[in-house]
Design a protein around this motif. Structure first.
Motif, short mmCIF file in Angstrom:
data_model
loop_
_atom_site.label_atom_id
_atom_site.label_comp_id
_atom_site.label_asym_id
_atom_site.label_seq_id
_atom_site.Cartn_x
_atom_site.Cartn_y
_atom_site.Cartn_z
N TRP A 107 -16.58 -20.25 8.94
CA TRP A 107 -16.13 -21.32 8.04
C TRP A 107 -15.68 -20.79 6.68
CZ3 TRP A 107 -14.92 -25.73 10.11
CH2 TRP A 107 -15.58 -26.15 11.27
N GLU A 108 -16.30 -19.69 6.22
CA GLU A 108 -15.93 -19.21 4.88
C GLU A 108 -14.49 -18.66 4.86
OE1 GLU A 108 -18.11 -17.73 6.80
OE2 GLU A 108 -17.24 -15.73 7.06
N SER A 109 -14.03 -18.12 6.01
CA SER A 109 -12.64 -17.64 6.07
C SER A 109 -11.68 -18.82 5.92
CB SER A 109 -12.34 -16.96 7.40
OG SER A 109 -13.24 -15.93 7.64
N ILE A 110 -12.08 -19.95 6.53
CA ILE A 110 -11.23 -21.14 6.43
C ILE A 110 -11.11 -21.56 4.97
CG2 ILE A 110 -10.96 -23.57 7.09
CD1 ILE A 110 -12.45 -22.90 9.65
N ALA A 111 -12.25 -21.57 4.29
CA ALA A 111 -12.24 -21.94 2.88
C ALA A 111 -11.34 -21.00 2.09
CB ALA A 111 -13.66 -21.91 2.33
N ASN A 112 -11.31 -19.72 2.51
CA ASN A 112 -10.48 -18.76 1.78
C ASN A 112 -8.99 -19.03 1.92
OD1 ASN A 112 -12.56 -17.28 0.74
ND2 ASN A 112 -12.66 -15.87 2.49
N ILE A 113 -8.57 -19.42 3.14
CA ILE A 113 -7.11 -19.55 3.30
C ILE A 113 -6.57 -20.97 3.11
CG2 ILE A 113 -6.68 -17.50 4.70
CD1 ILE A 113 -6.82 -19.23 7.16
N ILE A 114 -7.46 -21.97 3.15
CA ILE A 114 -6.96 -23.35 3.02
C ILE A 114 -6.10 -23.57 1.77
CG2 ILE A 114 -7.84 -25.61 2.26
CD1 ILE A 114 -9.18 -25.94 4.78
N PRO A 115 -6.54 -23.11 0.59
CA PRO A 115 -5.71 -23.39 -0.58
C PRO A 115 -4.29 -22.81 -0.45
CG PRO A 115 -7.76 -22.31 -1.21
CD PRO A 115 -7.76 -22.39 0.27
N TYR A 116 -4.20 -21.58 0.06
CA TYR A 116 -2.88 -20.96 0.22
C TYR A 116 -2.03 -21.75 1.20
CZ TYR A 116 -5.12 -17.00 -2.05
OH TYR A 116 -5.78 -16.21 -2.92
N THR A 117 -2.67 -22.09 2.33
CA THR A 117 -1.92 -22.79 3.38
C THR A 117 -1.37 -24.11 2.86
OG1 THR A 117 -3.65 -21.94 4.81
CG2 THR A 117 -2.06 -23.43 5.79
N VAL A 118 -2.25 -24.91 2.27
CA VAL A 118 -1.85 -26.25 1.84
C VAL A 118 -0.78 -26.17 0.76
CG1 VAL A 118 -2.62 -28.38 0.73
CG2 VAL A 118 -4.04 -27.28 2.48
N LEU A 119 -1.05 -25.33 -0.25
CA LEU A 119 -0.11 -25.22 -1.36
C LEU A 119 1.24 -24.67 -0.88
CD1 LEU A 119 -0.73 -26.00 -4.27
CD2 LEU A 119 -0.73 -23.55 -4.81
N GLY A 120 1.16 -23.62 -0.08
CA GLY A 120 2.37 -22.99 0.42
C GLY A 120 3.20 -23.97 1.23
N PHE A 121 2.52 -24.72 2.10
CA PHE A 121 3.22 -25.68 2.95
C PHE A 121 3.91 -26.75 2.09
CE2 PHE A 121 3.45 -29.42 5.71
CZ PHE A 121 4.15 -28.88 6.77
#
Lengths: 341, 414
Positions: free
Chosen positions: A200-214
């Protein structure tokens, strides 16, 4: 319109079935009813619902497989929309997230992280991931500035400097691998990509990038369409070509760097997914971006499931994406190339 | 009239080499301007400067305000550019390419504006005859179809000023005229100002209000087609021989490209040609291009041979239409004949007036004469046939049965 809705529903059902299939497959087989129970209880209900189940199964589903699948979805999606962006901006169907040397930069960064044996965490990212992230961004910055002539960045020089940089860094990586044969296995796994042990911590790491980038890419989707006409035509149609190109190039590079820092280098997804989706929905970015995200995510889940369940030993997922992706891509290309290129 | 464009001291250079030098000109609203000039004259570069796509020095004022003060979107609402057709890296549908022309208006989300977007896209498709192509893939179209789609995209922008960059060079003559007529109609009916790089000088001459003639990055002349299109300007810039004449059929100044300038020496052989009724056109031009010293006459004014002489600047002795040759003209004729090394009689028919040419020539017993064969040239009860037959038997007269023989004789005679 009706046709679109129907295809969306089919796609949705398809994704959900892939996720459930992936949850149930692996060294331990779990049936779908139990999976639904576990997810239902963990998200909404109380723990009593699955009290009749083995606690190790609950752990496998909730703490191991589900987060890993979600990470796969994100990584596949990020790489795919980065691919869409590079192909669009560089107006080159050969471009993928790694063509500008980003992969080599990340791999070299990670390798230095591995052999230096430094270990600490910032915001949940370990030193190796941080080094990969930094390596990727550094390379794109250098390559961009090599290619830049005043305000313009010609595509050909950008691609060529990317390829040259990539070869150069790969050579250094090979030397480092030769000199550090104790870490060879670890480095190898990293350069081929793996989603093993992502929680789960990896998800927390990439979520901001994914959402913002998208969001950023979607915001500029119309401009990206027009940029395909060429910079000058785009400018004459009111697009701030230089500025927007810079923004989306940086965005795609950060998406790539973020995904590489989590999973290592997973090739081919960013190249083929945009093409496959383009065959079905055409080159308009407002459709291409979200559908590439979903398709790339689904493809990654499938590949990762195969990577972890086909033989007792785990295979690097980058190998699976290439082995499955390449023939499928060639098949599609042969059949429908007339409409795309 | 309002000025839509005002250009002052425009310069553009790359690596200290000047590409565009000190350009000054104004364009009024509703004018149709053609930019012409040889390859490498800087035409496309000039348009790139005028659309603020290059770093120039000097000022370009659009509607009384420096073009640099406009945002890209504002600018795209006033200026549109039709480039030469090209292939896209990915295959859009035609309708999607044309809709991109509405991009500058994208931020307007009102109902009225959405309706407007649709109407203008539709209108652009109808105007360019691309409506039936709308669901096809752009890259699978022919060159001419692509050009029409790219043009439709610019029309959808609904601008006051439209630039065209040699848009007709990939088109056949039907589609070339179709696009130019469309632009011309737009210009006349909706007062859209047009600035177009023209590949075809005759199209430029026929449709433009003004010609901007560019050479080596400088304006040679900026004026009406009648003033700009003259032999001196054009043959120097394009380094070739050409003929400029009034096209009476379509009422414009027509340019006929002849050949690339050759470095041949002026010949001192003086040739006088007796012609008329268009029988001399080809011979006159051919001998002129071989740099012989050519003169013609006597011909009645209005004859097409006279026009050829005038456009090539060749001395031609002429008389008022339908009139008896005057004493003055006859005197000129005698002088010319005396002076010339060879006299050439084309296959011109002879009648009441121009028979004088032959009657006078008869007296020059030692003149070298070449006669081009024609069996049916006598329209004066056999007199011309008699004279020709008398001449034929002279030793210093050659009788050519066709043009090939004619030119061989000319070369052989000292």
């Amino acid at each position: 319109m009706k046709k679109n809705k129907l295809s969306l529903i089919i796609l949705g059902v398809f994704i959900v079935s892939i996720i459930f299939l992936s949850l149930s497959l692996g060294a331990v087989k779990v049936n779908v009813k139990d999976i639904i129970n576990i997810i239902y209880a963990k998200t909404l209900g109380t723990e009593t619902t699955y009290s009749n189940l083995d606690s190790s199964i609950v752990y496998i589903i909730w703490n191991i497989r589900l987060p890993r699948i979600i990470v796969s979805l994100f990584i596949g999606g990020m790489l795919s929309i980065a691919g869409v962006t590079y192909q669009g901006i560089l107006k080159n169907p050969m471009a993928d997230p790694f063509v500008l040397g980003i992969s080599s930069g990340a791999a070299l960064g990670a390798t230095i992280g591995i052999i230096s044996k430094i270990s600490f965490n910032i915001l949940g990212l370990n030193f190796i991931s941080l080094m990969a992230f930094a390596g990727a961004l550094l390379v794109i910055f250098v390559v961009y500035n090599i290619a830049r002539i005043k305000n313009e960045v010609p595509v050909t020089t950008l691609l060529l400097s990317g390829i040259a940089m990539s070869q150069f860094l790969t050579a250094i990586l090979s030397i480092l691998m030769m000199l550090n044969d104790r870490d060879l296995n670890k480095i190898f796994f990293w350069t081929m990509g793996s989603l093993s042990g992502k929680g789960w911590e990896s998800i927390a790491n990439i979520i901001p990038y994914t959402v913002l980038g998208f969001i950023i890419l979607m915001y500029y989707s119309k401009d990206m369409d027009i940029l395909l006409l060429g910079d000058e035509s785009a400018k004459n149609l009111g697009v701030e070509a230089d500025k927007i190109k810079k923004i989306i190039l940086v965005t795609a590079s950060i998406l790539t760097a973020a995904s590489v820092s989590v999973s290592g280098i997973i090739g081919f997804v960013g190249l083929i997914v945009p093409h496959i989706v383009r065959i079905f929905v055409g080159p308009k970015h407002s459709k291409l971006l979200p559908l590439s995200f979903i398709t790339g995510g689904a493809l990654m889940v499938v590949c990762d499931t195969i990577a972890r369940s086909i033989i007792p030993q785990e295979i690097p997922v980058g190998i699976i994406t290439a082995i499955l992706g390449a023939p499928f891509f060639i098949y599609i290309l042969k059949k429908k190339k007339a409409e795309v290129f | 009239m309002d000025k839509i464009l005002k250009v002052r001291n425009l310069n553009y250079s790359v690596n200290k080499i000047d590409i565009i030098k000190d350009i000054n000109f104004d364009v009024l609203k509703g004018e149709f301007i053609s930019i012409i000039g040889p390859n490498g004259a800087g035409k496309t570069t000039l348009i790139k400067c005028l659309t603020d796509n290059l770093d120039y020095t000097g000022t370009v004022e659009l509607k009384g305000k420096s073009i640099k003060e406009y945002s890209k979107k504002e600018k795209a609402k006033i200026i549109s550019v039709v480039p030469q057709e090209y292939t896209l890296p990915f295959n859009f549908k035609v309708i999607d390419v044309i809709k991109m022309g509405r991009n500058p208006y994208r931020d307007n989300k009102g109902k009225e504006e959405i309706k407007n977007n649709k109407n203008l896209t539709y209108r652009a498709m109808v105007q360019t005859n691309t409506y039936n192509l709308r669901d096809r893939f752009y890259n699978s179209l022919s060159g001419g179809e692509k050009q029409r789609v790219v043009t439709a995209r610019a029309l959808a922008q609904d601008t006051d000023l439209i630039y065209l960059d040699e848009v007709t060079s990939s088109l056949d003559m039907h589609h070339e005229l179709e696009i130019v007529e469309l632009i011309y109609r737009l210009n006349r009916e909706e007062e859209t100002t047009v600035i177009s790089i023209m590949h075809d000088l005759n199209i430029a001459s026929r449709f433009s209000d003004k010609i901007l003639f560019l050479n080596n990055g400088k304006i040679v002349e900026y004026d009406t087609p009648e003033k700009v299109f003259n032999i001196k300007n054009l043959s120097k810039a394009y380094n070739m021989e050409m003929l400029i004449r009034e096209n009476k059929l379509l009422n414009y100044r027509e340019i006929v490209p002849l050949r690339i300038n050759r470095n041949i020496n002026k010949k001192d052989k003086k040739i006088h040609i007796i012609c008329g009724g268009g029988t001399g056109e080809y011979i006159i031009e051919k001998l002129f291009s071989e740099k012989y010293d050519v003169s013609c006459g006597i011909i009645h004014d209005g004859d097409s041979d006279v026009r050829v002489c005038e456009s090539l600047n060749i001395e031609c002795i002429k008389e008022k239409p339908f009139s008896e040759f005057s004493k003055k003209v006859i005197k000129n004729y005698n002088e010319k004949i005396r002076d010339s090394d060879i006299v050439l009689i084309t296959d011109v028919p002879f009648g009441k007036h121009n028979i004088t040419n032959l009657r006078l020539l008869k007296e020059y017993k030692n003149k070298k004469i070449i006669i081009l064969h024609n069996n049916n040239r006598d329209f004066i009860d056999g007199e011309s046939d008699r004279i020709i037959n008398d001449l034929k038997i002279r030793e210093n007269v050659l009788y050519a049965y066709n043009l090939k023989e004619l030119f061989e004789y000319i070369e052989e005679i000292d």
